[in-house]
Design a protein around this motif. Structure first.
Motif, PDB file in Angstrom:
ATOM      1  N   MET A   1       0.816  -1.201   0.000  1.00 13.53           N
ATOM      2  CA  MET A   1       0.000   0.000   0.000  1.00 13.53           C
ATOM      3  C   MET A   1       0.860   1.265   0.000  1.00 13.53           C
ATOM      4  O   MET A   1       0.605   2.210  -0.722  1.00 13.53           O
ATOM      5  CB  MET A   1      -0.903   0.026   1.234  1.00 13.53           C
ATOM      6  N   VAL A   2       1.858   1.243   0.849  1.00 11.54           N
ATOM      7  CA  VAL A   2       2.713   2.421   0.903  1.00 11.54           C
ATOM      8  C   VAL A   2       3.735   2.315  -0.221  1.00 11.54           C
ATOM      9  O   VAL A   2       4.619   1.482  -0.192  1.00 11.54           O
ATOM     10  CB  VAL A   2       3.429   2.516   2.262  1.00 11.54           C
ATOM     11  N   ARG A   3       3.526   3.160  -1.204  1.00 10.71           N
ATOM     12  CA  ARG A   3       4.417   3.074  -2.363  1.00 10.71           C
ATOM     13  C   ARG A   3       5.745   3.758  -2.053  1.00 10.71           C
ATOM     14  O   ARG A   3       5.763   4.888  -1.574  1.00 10.71           O
ATOM     15  CB  ARG A   3       3.757   3.746  -3.572  1.00 10.71           C
ATOM     16  N   ASP A   4       6.804   3.090  -2.355  1.00 18.91           N
ATOM     17  CA  ASP A   4       8.124   3.659  -2.062  1.00 18.91           C
ATOM     18  C   ASP A   4       8.296   5.019  -2.716  1.00 18.91           C
ATOM     19  O   ASP A   4       8.035   5.191  -3.892  1.00 18.91           O
ATOM     20  CB  ASP A   4       9.229   2.740  -2.564  1.00 18.91           C
ATOM     21  N   GLY A   5       8.756   5.954  -1.913  1.00 15.72           N
ATOM     22  CA  GLY A   5       9.144   7.244  -2.474  1.00 15.72           C
ATOM     23  C   GLY A   5       7.994   8.096  -2.946  1.00 15.72           C
ATOM     24  O   GLY A   5       8.198   9.045  -3.681  1.00 15.72           O
ATOM     25  N   CYS A   6       6.790   7.788  -2.556  1.00 20.38           N
ATOM     26  CA  CYS A   6       5.681   8.550  -3.087  1.00 20.38           C
ATOM     27  C   CYS A   6       4.660   8.837  -2.000  1.00 20.38           C
ATOM     28  O   CYS A   6       3.988   7.945  -1.515  1.00 20.38           O
ATOM     29  CB  CYS A   6       5.037   7.792  -4.235  1.00 20.38           C
ATOM     30  N   SER A   7       4.591  10.046  -1.585  1.00 25.17           N
ATOM     31  CA  SER A   7       3.531  10.462  -0.684  1.00 25.17           C
ATOM     32  C   SER A   7       3.016  11.749  -1.275  1.00 25.17           C
ATOM     33  O   SER A   7       3.657  12.785  -1.207  1.00 25.17           O
ATOM     34  CB  SER A   7       4.091  10.669   0.723  1.00 25.17           C
ATOM     35  N   GLN A   8       1.856  11.646  -1.852  1.00 19.51           N
ATOM     36  CA  GLN A   8       1.372  12.714  -2.717  1.00 19.51           C
ATOM     37  C   GLN A   8       1.423  14.094  -2.079  1.00 19.51           C
ATOM     38  O   GLN A   8       1.850  15.051  -2.687  1.00 19.51           O
ATOM     39  CB  GLN A   8      -0.053  12.351  -3.163  1.00 19.51           C
ATOM     40  N   TRP A   9       1.020  14.167  -0.796  1.00 19.04           N
ATOM     41  CA  TRP A   9       0.941  15.483  -0.156  1.00 19.04           C
ATOM     42  C   TRP A   9       2.303  16.149  -0.021  1.00 19.04           C
ATOM     43  O   TRP A   9       2.440  17.362  -0.011  1.00 19.04           O
ATOM     44  CB  TRP A   9       0.297  15.370   1.225  1.00 19.04           C
ATOM     45  N   LEU A  10       3.372  15.311   0.109  1.00 16.50           N
ATOM     46  CA  LEU A  10       4.693  15.875   0.347  1.00 16.50           C
ATOM     47  C   LEU A  10       5.424  16.163  -0.964  1.00 16.50           C
ATOM     48  O   LEU A  10       6.269  17.043  -1.046  1.00 16.50           O
ATOM     49  CB  LEU A  10       5.508  14.900   1.203  1.00 16.50           C
ATOM     50  N   GLU A  11       5.066  15.407  -1.998  1.00 16.24           N
ATOM     51  CA  GLU A  11       5.819  15.534  -3.237  1.00 16.24           C
ATOM     52  C   GLU A  11       5.143  16.363  -4.311  1.00 16.24           C
ATOM     53  O   GLU A  11       5.793  17.031  -5.092  1.00 16.24           O
ATOM     54  CB  GLU A  11       6.080  14.140  -3.815  1.00 16.24           C
ATOM     55  N   ALA A  12       3.820  16.247  -4.378  1.00 17.52           N
ATOM     56  CA  ALA A  12       3.123  16.867  -5.505  1.00 17.52           C
ATOM     57  C   ALA A  12       3.184  18.384  -5.417  1.00 17.52           C
ATOM     58  O   ALA A  12       3.422  18.962  -4.361  1.00 17.52           O
ATOM     59  CB  ALA A  12       1.672  16.400  -5.536  1.00 17.52           C
ATOM     60  N   ASP A  13       2.999  18.979  -6.550  1.00 16.04           N
ATOM     61  CA  ASP A  13       2.904  20.421  -6.615  1.00 16.04           C
ATOM     62  C   ASP A  13       1.565  20.844  -6.022  1.00 16.04           C
ATOM     63  O   ASP A  13       0.567  20.155  -6.170  1.00 16.04           O
ATOM     64  CB  ASP A  13       2.943  20.843  -8.085  1.00 16.04           C
ATOM     65  N   GLY A  14       1.560  21.952  -5.354  1.00 22.40           N
ATOM     66  CA  GLY A  14       0.300  22.454  -4.812  1.00 22.40           C
ATOM     67  C   GLY A  14       0.377  23.959  -4.770  1.00 22.40           C
ATOM     68  O   GLY A  14       1.466  24.530  -4.874  1.00 22.40           O
TER      69      GLY A  14
ATOM     70  N   PRO B   1       3.488  -4.999  11.432  1.00 25.04           N
ATOM     71  CA  PRO B   1       4.787  -4.913  12.121  1.00 25.04           C
ATOM     72  C   PRO B   1       5.143  -3.456  12.440  1.00 25.04           C
ATOM     73  O   PRO B   1       4.670  -2.532  11.779  1.00 25.04           O
ATOM     74  CB  PRO B   1       5.775  -5.479  11.100  1.00 25.04           C
ATOM     75  N   LYS B   2       5.980  -3.299  13.445  1.00 26.13           N
ATOM     76  CA  LYS B   2       6.362  -1.975  13.933  1.00 26.13           C
ATOM     77  C   LYS B   2       6.927  -1.086  12.817  1.00 26.13           C
ATOM     78  O   LYS B   2       6.617   0.103  12.737  1.00 26.13           O
ATOM     79  CB  LYS B   2       7.408  -2.153  15.046  1.00 26.13           C
ATOM     80  N   LEU B   3       7.765  -1.670  11.988  1.00 22.57           N
ATOM     81  CA  LEU B   3       8.393  -0.893  10.914  1.00 22.57           C
ATOM     82  C   LEU B   3       7.343  -0.304   9.976  1.00 22.57           C
ATOM     83  O   LEU B   3       7.422   0.859   9.574  1.00 22.57           O
ATOM     84  CB  LEU B   3       9.371  -1.777  10.123  1.00 22.57           C
ATOM     85  N   GLU B   4       6.320  -1.113   9.657  1.00 22.73           N
ATOM     86  CA  GLU B   4       5.266  -0.653   8.744  1.00 22.73           C
ATOM     87  C   GLU B   4       4.410   0.421   9.413  1.00 22.73           C
ATOM     88  O   GLU B   4       3.961   1.361   8.762  1.00 22.73           O
ATOM     89  CB  GLU B   4       4.381  -1.826   8.316  1.00 22.73           C
ATOM     90  N   ARG B   5       4.184   0.273  10.715  1.00 19.06           N
ATOM     91  CA  ARG B   5       3.451   1.313  11.436  1.00 19.06           C
ATOM     92  C   ARG B   5       4.246   2.623  11.398  1.00 19.06           C
ATOM     93  O   ARG B   5       3.687   3.707  11.244  1.00 19.06           O
ATOM     94  CB  ARG B   5       3.190   0.886  12.891  1.00 19.06           C
ATOM     95  N   GLY B   6       5.565   2.479  11.516  1.00 22.64           N
ATOM     96  CA  GLY B   6       6.433   3.658  11.435  1.00 22.64           C
ATOM     97  C   GLY B   6       6.302   4.367  10.087  1.00 22.64           C
ATOM     98  O   GLY B   6       6.300   5.601  10.015  1.00 22.64           O
ATOM     99  N   LEU B   7       6.164   3.565   9.028  1.00 24.26           N
ATOM    100  CA  LEU B   7       5.978   4.153   7.700  1.00 24.26           C
ATOM    101  C   LEU B   7       4.731   5.026   7.662  1.00 24.26           C
ATOM    102  O   LEU B   7       4.736   6.129   7.118  1.00 24.26           O
ATOM    103  CB  LEU B   7       5.824   3.041   6.646  1.00 24.26           C
ATOM    104  N   LEU B   8       3.655   4.528   8.279  1.00 23.37           N
ATOM    105  CA  LEU B   8       2.392   5.278   8.272  1.00 23.37           C
ATOM    106  C   LEU B   8       2.513   6.573   9.063  1.00 23.37           C
ATOM    107  O   LEU B   8       1.961   7.603   8.678  1.00 23.37           O
ATOM    108  CB  LEU B   8       1.263   4.404   8.838  1.00 23.37           C
ATOM    109  N   VAL B   9       3.262   6.518  10.170  1.00 23.33           N
ATOM    110  CA  VAL B   9       3.482   7.740  10.958  1.00 23.33           C
ATOM    111  C   VAL B   9       4.265   8.747  10.126  1.00 23.33           C
ATOM    112  O   VAL B   9       3.917   9.928  10.047  1.00 23.33           O
ATOM    113  CB  VAL B   9       4.234   7.429  12.269  1.00 23.33           C
TER     114      VAL B   9
END
Lengths: 358, 358
Positions: free
Chosen positions: B1-14, B83-91
């Protein structure tokens, strides 16, 4: 005379160049029958210059060549006529002292025009201060070379000498041989490992002075330490050379190398990080202070000598010299204030490192 | 689900992306007939999850698309199983709070699988915490979008609501609309010019909270400030949005831009030097701490937004995200201790910037 970007002692390869930047010997000599410089009138100083200049001709061709190739003769520079910026160049190239660059009294310097390894200051603290400067650890060679120059001069001039004390000099600390031997060491390993204080203590115990990049009264910058003997009275030239070059220097060289090895063994990552951060700042900064650039170039030199960074060592030496204020202004062809120098210094460093492919 | 290197809100133009990194709205909602989360037993929590999951299906296709393209539906993530690591990704992707990532009680999150702009935490402080996150300044848009999601949910579920107080929430500070609007601002100009304290004072006077990169309880790092309304009771959604997005935010954006302009006008050299030194460290360091990389990336972002450095802004956003501990470990495919993360972080930064041609 001062060739842009080239000061043989700082750039050329020399023995133990990883730790020993350069070796220097100097002799203090005074003409018999003239007052010491600080007691001499202007006309007496002029006479001293005239007498000394009369014997310079023979030096350089046969004399002063030593083991290295050397072109013809020495060139006389009248420091009263030389603009301040040019005097600064000579200081930065370690051809004259800071004191000698200042003042208005008649004084000058003769410099071997081929490689700047020989300089003879006239009317500095003594009538004559003869210096031979060589890259790397080369004190034997330098002593041989300066001996030939001294022989040539003493064959033609009456030098103040006492059978009891030896050569007479303006300051009692130089009486005797009038010889000072020194070496410019680069000791980042010992500084980073916190062992540099041990060197200072060992030096003190052996009557060896530890000074900064510009000798007497200068601060240590960029991990460059100038070490020199303190005692000249009651010792032969070979005594002085033996304890300094034969014992103390090789020990320090080995000590520094061992500190570098042990840092790379135990903390390679930290060392690499520090070295590369320094390189990153050097290749990116838009302004660089004089002190800062020496500190950064010290990391770079450390990195090159330990194989962390692959680039020619002489590029570092060249930058150490060319980033000094007078050289910088000479290169830019203009007088620059401090802020302008910082910008030009950063430009020069970026350009030079980019050309060197790092 | 969490795509590597892509979090729209942080990367996309706005809109106003030079100052406003992202906009966020969230609604706190609770199911009627169930105790608040902190009073609920495990089986009640399970029931709450079941009830909420039952209405998630309709969300995402029609609902939650707003003005931007959006793929199909939301995806449910059971945080007890993750797993903890994946929860960390969501945070790190700001999809769940730090508190929500911890603990062992039944809880989860629904995330819009196309662009991660929508997340619904279940059994965090309230039964439902609905969040819409958008790049740049886009609070109107986000409010519209979250309204559609809320309407969809309220049409099917009985939500705790008091005619007198409004929506009921576990903490009184959220009672009323349950709405919090916030924006992540990048304010290097105001920090470097020393005017950031004025922003803090103005915010305080308007009941606007100033927090760090990870919201409540987090320190400011890299000049990233999260600003959000404090008062929800006795105000309408349009009141809240109006004073925050209509007045306060545009003022701060203009204030920051003016600080940047004035710094570049009066101290361009200093700014350029700082920006390029940061770039030099980023492209050369062999180890980078998490705090340090945010500070350096802040300079880089500042440099890109002011035209000092020519590179795509989304590369900076990508690095802000990927250098966080969980993302870094996910990229490396291994659990890393702090020292290893510093090395991998530096590697990643060098590689990414080299690929971006800087």
């Amino acid at each position: 005379m001062v060739r842009d970007g080239c000061s043989q002692w700082l750039e050329a390869d020399g023995p133990e160049k990883d730790v020993v930047v350069s070796s220097r010997v100097r002799l203090a000599r005074n003409l018999a029958g003239y007052p010491f410089v600080h007691k001499a009138r202007a006309d007496e100083r002029e006479q001293i210059i005239e007498v000394v200049r009369g014997v310079l001709n023979g030096i350089g061709g046969d004399i002063g060549t030593g083991s290295r190739e050397s072109g013809g003769g020495v060139e006389w520079v009248d420091l009263c006529e030389l603009p301040k910026l040019e005097r600064g160049l000579l200081v930065e190239r370690h051809l004259i002292s800071k004191q000698h660059s200042k003042g208005s009294q008649p004084r000058g310097v003769a410099v071997s025009s081929s490689d700047e390894s020989l300089s003879i200051m006239v009317n500095e603290e003594d009538h004559l201060r003869i210096q031979v400067l060589q890259p790397g650890i080369a004190l034997d060679n330098a002593l041989e070379e300066i001996g030939r120059v001294d022989d040539h001069i003493e064959a033609q001039l009456d030098i103040a000498y006492s059978p009891r004390f030896g050569y007479l000099t303006a300051c009692p600390t130089n009486v005797g041989t009038g010889l000072r031997v020194s070496a410019m060491l680069h000791l980042p390993g010992l500084r980073l490992s916190g062992e540099i204080e041990k060197v200072r203590k060992a030096a003190k115990a052996m009557n060896i002075a530890v000074r900064g990049f510009y000798g007497e009264g200068s601060d240590v910058a960029g991990d460059f330490y100038q070490l020199s003997n303190q005692v000249t009275l009651g010792k032969s030239e070979q005594d002085i050379l033996g304890s300094f070059a034969g014992q103390f220097l090789p020990d320090i060289v080995e000590y520094e190398r061992s500190a570098r090895r042990s840092m790379l063994d135990s903390r390679r990552l930290v060392v690499e990080d520090q070295v590369f951060r320094a390189l990153g700042t050097l290749t990116h900064a838009r302004q660089l202070k004089a002190d800062e650039v020496l500190d950064l170039l010290s990391y770079l030199r450390f990195g090159v000598c330990t194989g962390v960074i692959d680039m020619p060592l002489d590029v570092v030496g060249k930058l150490v010299l060319l980033t000094q204020p007078s050289h910088l202004q000479r290169l830019c062809g203009a007088r620059l204030d401090q802020a302008e120098r910082r910008v030009e210094r950063a430009c020069l460093v970026r350009k030079t490192l980019s050309e060197a492919g790092v």
